[in-house]
Each structure stands twice: as structure tokens, then as C-alpha cells.
Design a protein around this motif. Structure first.
Motif, PDB file in Angstrom:
ATOM      1  N   LEU A 154       7.786 -42.434 -13.102  1.00 31.62           N
ATOM      2  CA  LEU A 154       7.136 -41.754 -11.981  1.00 31.62           C
ATOM      3  C   LEU A 154       5.696 -42.232 -11.812  1.00 31.62           C
ATOM      4  CD1 LEU A 154       8.352 -38.092 -12.649  1.00 31.62           C
ATOM      5  CD2 LEU A 154       9.054 -39.535 -10.741  1.00 31.62           C
ATOM      6  N   VAL A 155       4.964 -42.294 -12.917  1.00 35.07           N
ATOM      7  CA  VAL A 155       3.554 -42.677 -12.849  1.00 35.07           C
ATOM      8  C   VAL A 155       3.406 -44.137 -12.438  1.00 35.07           C
ATOM      9  CG1 VAL A 155       1.413 -42.914 -14.155  1.00 35.07           C
ATOM     10  CG2 VAL A 155       2.844 -40.895 -14.475  1.00 35.07           C
ATOM     11  N   ALA A 156       4.335 -44.992 -12.881  1.00 39.25           N
ATOM     12  CA  ALA A 156       4.292 -46.399 -12.465  1.00 39.25           C
ATOM     13  C   ALA A 156       4.444 -46.514 -10.953  1.00 39.25           C
ATOM     14  CB  ALA A 156       5.383 -47.197 -13.171  1.00 39.25           C
ATOM     15  N   GLY A 157       5.322 -45.696 -10.375  1.00 39.51           N
ATOM     16  CA  GLY A 157       5.475 -45.690  -8.919  1.00 39.51           C
ATOM     17  C   GLY A 157       4.223 -45.189  -8.222  1.00 39.51           C
ATOM     18  N   MET A 158       3.600 -44.164  -8.781  1.00 38.02           N
ATOM     19  CA  MET A 158       2.346 -43.660  -8.214  1.00 38.02           C
ATOM     20  C   MET A 158       1.263 -44.734  -8.262  1.00 38.02           C
ATOM     21  SD  MET A 158       2.095 -39.878  -9.896  1.00 38.02           S
ATOM     22  CE  MET A 158       3.600 -39.026 -10.367  1.00 38.02           C
ATOM     23  N   ALA A 159       1.154 -45.412  -9.396  1.00 32.39           N
ATOM     24  CA  ALA A 159       0.132 -46.450  -9.548  1.00 32.39           C
ATOM     25  C   ALA A 159       0.346 -47.577  -8.542  1.00 32.39           C
ATOM     26  CB  ALA A 159       0.137 -46.988 -10.976  1.00 32.39           C
ATOM     27  N   LYS A 160       1.602 -47.951  -8.346  1.00 34.37           N
ATOM     28  CA  LYS A 160       1.922 -48.998  -7.376  1.00 34.37           C
ATOM     29  C   LYS A 160       1.469 -48.595  -5.978  1.00 34.37           C
ATOM     30  CE  LYS A 160       5.874 -51.386  -5.261  1.00 34.37           C
ATOM     31  NZ  LYS A 160       7.359 -51.488  -5.226  1.00 34.37           N
ATOM     32  N   ALA A 161       1.786 -47.355  -5.583  1.00 36.18           N
ATOM     33  CA  ALA A 161       1.435 -46.880  -4.251  1.00 36.18           C
ATOM     34  C   ALA A 161      -0.077 -46.742  -4.096  1.00 36.18           C
ATOM     35  CB  ALA A 161       2.123 -45.545  -3.973  1.00 36.18           C
ATOM     36  N   CYS A 162      -0.749 -46.258  -5.124  1.00 37.24           N
ATOM     37  CA  CYS A 162      -2.204 -46.116  -5.067  1.00 37.24           C
ATOM     38  C   CYS A 162      -2.878 -47.476  -4.929  1.00 37.24           C
ATOM     39  CB  CYS A 162      -2.720 -45.397  -6.309  1.00 37.24           C
ATOM     40  SG  CYS A 162      -2.458 -43.604  -6.303  1.00 37.24           S
ATOM     41  N   ALA A 163      -2.409 -48.449  -5.703  1.00 35.36           N
ATOM     42  CA  ALA A 163      -3.002 -49.784  -5.654  1.00 35.36           C
ATOM     43  C   ALA A 163      -2.837 -50.396  -4.269  1.00 35.36           C
ATOM     44  CB  ALA A 163      -2.356 -50.676  -6.708  1.00 35.36           C
ATOM     45  N   GLU A 164      -1.736 -50.108  -3.611  1.00 28.40           N
ATOM     46  CA  GLU A 164      -1.463 -50.686  -2.290  1.00 28.40           C
ATOM     47  C   GLU A 164      -2.470 -50.234  -1.245  1.00 28.40           C
ATOM     48  OE1 GLU A 164       2.342 -51.400   0.725  1.00 28.40           O
ATOM     49  OE2 GLU A 164       2.632 -50.592  -1.287  1.00 28.40           O
ATOM     50  N   VAL A 165      -3.023 -49.022  -1.403  1.00 28.99           N
ATOM     51  CA  VAL A 165      -3.985 -48.513  -0.411  1.00 28.99           C
ATOM     52  C   VAL A 165      -5.398 -48.420  -0.982  1.00 28.99           C
ATOM     53  CG1 VAL A 165      -2.218 -47.269   0.872  1.00 28.99           C
ATOM     54  CG2 VAL A 165      -3.442 -46.091  -0.964  1.00 28.99           C
ATOM     55  N   GLY A 166      -5.624 -48.979  -2.172  1.00 31.28           N
ATOM     56  CA  GLY A 166      -6.963 -48.990  -2.752  1.00 31.28           C
ATOM     57  C   GLY A 166      -7.450 -47.636  -3.203  1.00 31.28           C
ATOM     58  N   CYS A 167      -6.534 -46.818  -3.715  1.00 32.85           N
ATOM     59  CA  CYS A 167      -6.843 -45.456  -4.146  1.00 32.85           C
ATOM     60  C   CYS A 167      -6.730 -45.380  -5.669  1.00 32.85           C
ATOM     61  CB  CYS A 167      -5.850 -44.494  -3.480  1.00 32.85           C
ATOM     62  SG  CYS A 167      -6.035 -42.769  -3.897  1.00 32.85           S
ATOM     63  N   ALA A 168      -7.673 -44.707  -6.319  1.00 32.43           N
ATOM     64  CA  ALA A 168      -7.639 -44.585  -7.773  1.00 32.43           C
ATOM     65  C   ALA A 168      -6.696 -43.467  -8.198  1.00 32.43           C
ATOM     66  CB  ALA A 168      -9.034 -44.310  -8.313  1.00 32.43           C
ATOM     67  N   LEU A 169      -5.731 -43.781  -9.057  1.00 36.30           N
ATOM     68  CA  LEU A 169      -4.909 -42.749  -9.700  1.00 36.30           C
ATOM     69  C   LEU A 169      -5.737 -42.263 -10.882  1.00 36.30           C
ATOM     70  CD1 LEU A 169      -2.406 -41.085 -10.087  1.00 36.30           C
ATOM     71  CD2 LEU A 169      -1.245 -43.082 -11.044  1.00 36.30           C
ATOM     72  N   ILE A 170      -6.511 -41.231 -10.637  1.00 35.37           N
ATOM     73  CA  ILE A 170      -7.617 -40.902 -11.530  1.00 35.37           C
ATOM     74  C   ILE A 170      -7.247 -39.939 -12.655  1.00 35.37           C
ATOM     75  CG2 ILE A 170      -8.500 -38.932 -10.219  1.00 35.37           C
ATOM     76  CD1 ILE A 170     -11.318 -40.147 -10.599  1.00 35.37           C
ATOM     77  N   GLY A 171      -6.175 -39.189 -12.479  1.00 38.28           N
ATOM     78  CA  GLY A 171      -5.797 -38.232 -13.518  1.00 38.28           C
ATOM     79  C   GLY A 171      -4.636 -37.381 -13.073  1.00 38.28           C
ATOM     80  N   GLY A 172      -4.353 -36.348 -13.867  1.00 44.85           N
ATOM     81  CA  GLY A 172      -3.253 -35.457 -13.544  1.00 44.85           C
ATOM     82  C   GLY A 172      -2.910 -34.577 -14.718  1.00 44.85           C
ATOM     83  N   GLU A 173      -1.733 -33.996 -14.671  1.00 46.36           N
ATOM     84  CA  GLU A 173      -1.285 -33.104 -15.731  1.00 46.36           C
ATOM     85  C   GLU A 173       0.221 -33.235 -15.894  1.00 46.36           C
ATOM     86  OE1 GLU A 173      -1.233 -30.065 -18.676  1.00 46.36           O
ATOM     87  OE2 GLU A 173      -2.839 -31.323 -17.854  1.00 46.36           O
ATOM     88  N   THR A 174       0.652 -33.379 -17.135  1.00 44.62           N
ATOM     89  CA  THR A 174       2.070 -33.384 -17.468  1.00 44.62           C
ATOM     90  C   THR A 174       2.325 -32.183 -18.368  1.00 44.62           C
ATOM     91  OG1 THR A 174       2.193 -35.793 -17.340  1.00 44.62           O
ATOM     92  CG2 THR A 174       3.971 -34.670 -18.491  1.00 44.62           C
ATOM     93  N   ALA A 175       3.109 -31.231 -17.892  1.00 44.21           N
ATOM     94  CA  ALA A 175       3.337 -29.987 -18.616  1.00 44.21           C
ATOM     95  C   ALA A 175       4.784 -29.902 -19.103  1.00 44.21           C
ATOM     96  CB  ALA A 175       3.020 -28.797 -17.717  1.00 44.21           C
ATOM     97  N   GLU A 176       4.942 -29.436 -20.335  1.00 38.14           N
ATOM     98  CA  GLU A 176       6.268 -29.158 -20.881  1.00 38.14           C
ATOM     99  C   GLU A 176       6.395 -27.647 -20.989  1.00 38.14           C
ATOM    100  OE1 GLU A 176       9.171 -30.993 -24.317  1.00 38.14           O
ATOM    101  OE2 GLU A 176       7.038 -30.779 -24.773  1.00 38.14           O
ATOM    102  N   MET A 177       7.315 -27.073 -20.187  1.00 39.02           N
ATOM    103  CA  MET A 177       7.456 -25.623 -20.102  1.00 39.02           C
ATOM    104  C   MET A 177       8.919 -25.247 -20.318  1.00 39.02           C
ATOM    105  SD  MET A 177       4.849 -25.026 -16.866  1.00 39.02           S
ATOM    106  CE  MET A 177       4.966 -23.247 -16.917  1.00 39.02           C
ATOM    107  N   PRO A 178       9.321 -25.053 -21.567  1.00 43.85           N
ATOM    108  CA  PRO A 178      10.727 -24.785 -21.893  1.00 43.85           C
ATOM    109  C   PRO A 178      11.289 -23.596 -21.120  1.00 43.85           C
ATOM    110  CG  PRO A 178       9.440 -25.156 -23.892  1.00 43.85           C
ATOM    111  CD  PRO A 178       8.462 -25.068 -22.760  1.00 43.85           C
ATOM    112  N   GLY A 179      12.491 -23.792 -20.574  1.00 38.86           N
ATOM    113  CA  GLY A 179      13.197 -22.711 -19.913  1.00 38.86           C
ATOM    114  C   GLY A 179      12.865 -22.500 -18.461  1.00 38.86           C
ATOM    115  N   VAL A 180      11.896 -23.253 -17.924  1.00 40.05           N
ATOM    116  CA  VAL A 180      11.497 -23.037 -16.530  1.00 40.05           C
ATOM    117  C   VAL A 180      12.512 -23.623 -15.563  1.00 40.05           C
ATOM    118  CG1 VAL A 180       9.767 -23.598 -14.774  1.00 40.05           C
ATOM    119  CG2 VAL A 180       9.048 -22.860 -17.056  1.00 40.05           C
ATOM    120  N   PHE A 181      13.059 -24.811 -15.901  1.00 36.84           N
ATOM    121  CA  PHE A 181      14.004 -25.483 -15.011  1.00 36.84           C
ATOM    122  C   PHE A 181      15.372 -25.603 -15.679  1.00 36.84           C
ATOM    123  CE2 PHE A 181       9.802 -27.148 -13.896  1.00 36.84           C
ATOM    124  CZ  PHE A 181       9.771 -26.867 -12.541  1.00 36.84           C
ATOM    125  N   ALA A 182      16.426 -25.495 -14.866  1.00 36.40           N
ATOM    126  CA  ALA A 182      17.787 -25.635 -15.378  1.00 36.40           C
ATOM    127  C   ALA A 182      18.162 -27.108 -15.459  1.00 36.40           C
ATOM    128  CB  ALA A 182      18.768 -24.904 -14.463  1.00 36.40           C
TER     129      ALA A 182
END
Length: 337
Positions: free
Chosen positions: A118-146
Motif C-alpha cells: 500500500l505504501v509503495a503505491g502511495m509513494a509512487k503516486a506522490c512522486a508523480e505529482v511532486g508531493c512528499a509522503l511525509i508520515g502516517g499511522e499504522t494501527a493494529e486493533m484486534p477484533g475491529v475488522f472481520a
């Protein structure tokens, strides 16, 4: 006696650290000297300069239930691009340049390979328009999604000189509508698609090759949402308005740029509608009105310009097509198709 651990509760801290290391390597190439702190810092930092009277433009978006199709097929390569471009295409309609992007990925069980894809795809898209993929959050939340379901969303910040903003207040009756083609559904209408094909109970139709499409249904539906910034940047100073055709199609999105008293009249024979929309309409028995209310129907962006500037705009937009004109609002509706 050994005490309980976070991992026994469903959160793998070592896996989380491994993902962060991988992400850092992927996103760093999108950083210029303006990025002072990115992945790993408590807050990303960006040195903002080069504007005299800047207007900051922000937008946030998920990829909607298109993500469920990616989960069904195990194909996540284009979802990161979808996320960035869905957000970026919203902020550029006022003439803004995308500057920085942040993402949020939330999973019940962290899947490092999926996250890095997912992040590789984001980086590719950001680079194409000259936008910095500057940060984010990856959360592990057991039981939230089936099952293997999860959620991903993004946030983009752009900037434009106040004096150079696209001024929609100047749109008037008799202006010309110019369309830029879409490559399919982009990121909208997937709940209807899932219902038509019964994908939630049987995803096998996604793997069926369709001669009419020249590819499988899944290939057509998972094609990434394209970016429009590089196409549109040369004409920001030539146009009066730009609408990103997302959920709600032409009917809901075009009026967002129109002043009171002005409507948009489209000649729907003036642009090619991608075959995937015909397939969906025929397979689902969907009315024409409903199709235009749900999907972009072949137009990813709609621009408004003075009639005398049409040759200039089309010269700068090789893919652009004249698709209609503005008129006085007579009460028939803000968009006539």
C-alpha cells in the motif's frame, strides 16, 4: 510465572517496528529538503516557503469499498495510488499544488507485506505529482475488522497563491465545458457493483475474462484512480472552474463549482464512455439516470472556460474534449444530461 504480553492480546510490536523500517525506506525518496522530520517522528515537519500570500487547501478521503475488492482478490498494488489520487485530485481544482500527504492504515492483525505494498503505491503516486509522503499511522486493533478486512484513509495538504486561485465566481452562461477522460470507476460506485455481481458471497466473477472488456472484470474494476495534477497545472490560469467527478457523478459534483443561477448542459455523445460502465448497466439493469448519479461515466474532471479560450486550453490538454456549455438556470436542474 510469566505475565501476559501485548502479543497474546493480539498486538505484535515487533512486526509493527519491522513495518515502520520498511516504510521509511519506501517514503524517503519522496522527501525534498523541505521535509525536516518524517516517518518515526512524533509529528512530521515541513518547512513551508516560496509563497507570498498562500492559501492552504486540505482534503481527506478513503478508497471506499473498492478496498473490499482488493481484499477479495489479494491485489493491493493500485490501492495506494487510489488513495493519494482521490485526495490530490480534490485539492487541485482550486489551482493548488499538492505539498504533503499522510496516511492511516488500520488492521485487526498487522499484515506487513500488505502495508508495504500500500505504501509503495502511495509513494509512487506522490512522486508523480511532486508531493512528499511525509508520515502516517499504522494501527493494529484486534477484533475491529472481520476476516482480512481493514481500512485505509489519507490526508493531503496543498497550497496556492491567493491571487492565482481558480475563481469560480466568474463562471457565466455561455461558457464552455471541457472534460478530461476517466479510466473507469476510479474510487466510486463499488457498493453497487458488489451488489450487482453478488461479490460479497461469491467473488469469482472478478476472475472471469470478459471479451467485451479485453480483460477480467477484476482488472477493469481495480484499475487505479489516475492523477490529474500534471495535466491541469498548465491551464490553471486559463479556466474559471474545475470539478473532480467523484461519488455522485456529474449531477452532484459539477454544481459544486457553479455560481447561483448557472447550470451545466452536457452533450453526452461528445465523449466515449468506458465499456466497464456499459457492462455494469446491462448486467444490473440500471437506469441511465442512476448510472449518471452514481458513476463518473467517463469524465474524471470537468473544466469551465471562456469560449474564446477553448483552443488555448485544448492545446494544453491533448486529452481534453468539449463536452457542453453553461447556461442560465431555468429550474430544469443544475446539470442537464
Amino acid at each position: 510465572m510469566t505475565g501476559l504480553t501485548y502479543q497474546q492480546a493480539g498486538v505484535n510490536l515487533e512486526s509493527s517496528q519491522d513495518v515502520k523500517r520498511r516504510i521509511r525506506d519506501i517514503v524517503t525518496p519522496t522527501h525534498g529538503p523541505e521535509v525536516l522530520a518524517g516517518v518515526g517522528a512524533f509529528g512530521a515537519m515541513y518547512s513551508f516557503a516560496g509563497y507570498e500570500d498562500p492559501v492552504l487547501v486540505a482534503s481527506t478521503d478513503p478508497v471506499g469499498t473498492k478496498l473490499k475488492l482488493a481484499v477479495m482478490t489479494g491485489r493491493f498494488e493500485g490501492i495506494g495510488e487510489d488513495l493519494v489520487n482521490a485526495c490530490v485530485n480534490d485539492v487541485i481544482v482550486c489551482g493548488a499544488k499538492p505539498i504533503l500527504f499522510l496516511d492511516y492504515i488500520n488492521m485487526s492483525v498487522l499484515r506487513p507485506d500488505v502495508v508495504t505494498t500500500l505504501v509503495a503505491g502511495m509513494a509512487k503516486a506522490c512522486a508523480e505529482v511532486g508531493c512528499a509522503l511525509i508520515g502516517g499511522e499504522t494501527a493494529e486493533m484486534p477484533g475491529v475488522f472481520a476476516d482480512d478486512n481493514f481500512d485505509v484513509s489519507g490526508f493531503v495538504l496543498g497550497a496556492v497563491e491567493r491571487s492565482e486561485m481558480v475563481d469560480t465566481s466568474k463562471i457565466a452562461s455561455g461558457d464552455v465545458l471541457i472534460g478530461l477522460p476517466s479510466n473507469g470507476l476510479h474510487t466510486n460506485g463499488y457498493s453497487l457493483v458488489r451488489y450487482i455481481y453478488g461479490l460479497d458471497t461469491d467473488p469469482s466473477p472478478l476472475e472471469e475474462y470478459r471479451p467485451e472488456l479485453g480483460e477480467t472484470l477484476g482488472d477493469a474494476l481495480l484499475r487505479p484512480h489516475p492523477p490529474y495534477y500534471n495535466q491541469l497545472a498548465p491551464v490553471f490560469g486559463m479556466v474559471k472552474g474545475i470539478a473532480h467527478i467523484t461519488g455522485g457523478g456529474l449531477i452532484e459534483n459539477v454544481p459544486r463549482m457553479l455560481p447561483d443561477g448557472v447550470s451545466a448542459r452536457f452533450d453526452t455523445s461528445s465523449w466515449p464512455v468506458p465499456r466497464i460502465f456499459t457492462e455494469i448497466q446491462e448486467d444490473g439493469g440500471i437506469s441511465r439516470d442512476e448510472m449518471y448519479r452514481v458513476f463518473n461515466m467517463g469524465l474524471g474532471m470537468v473544466l469551465v472556460c471562456d469560449r474564446e479560450r477553448v483552443p488555448e486550453v485544448l492545446s494544453a490538454l491533448p486529452d481534453g474534449l468539449v463536452v457542453g456549455e453553461t447556461a442560465s438556470d431555468t429550474g430544469e436542474g443544475r446539470v442537464i444530461l
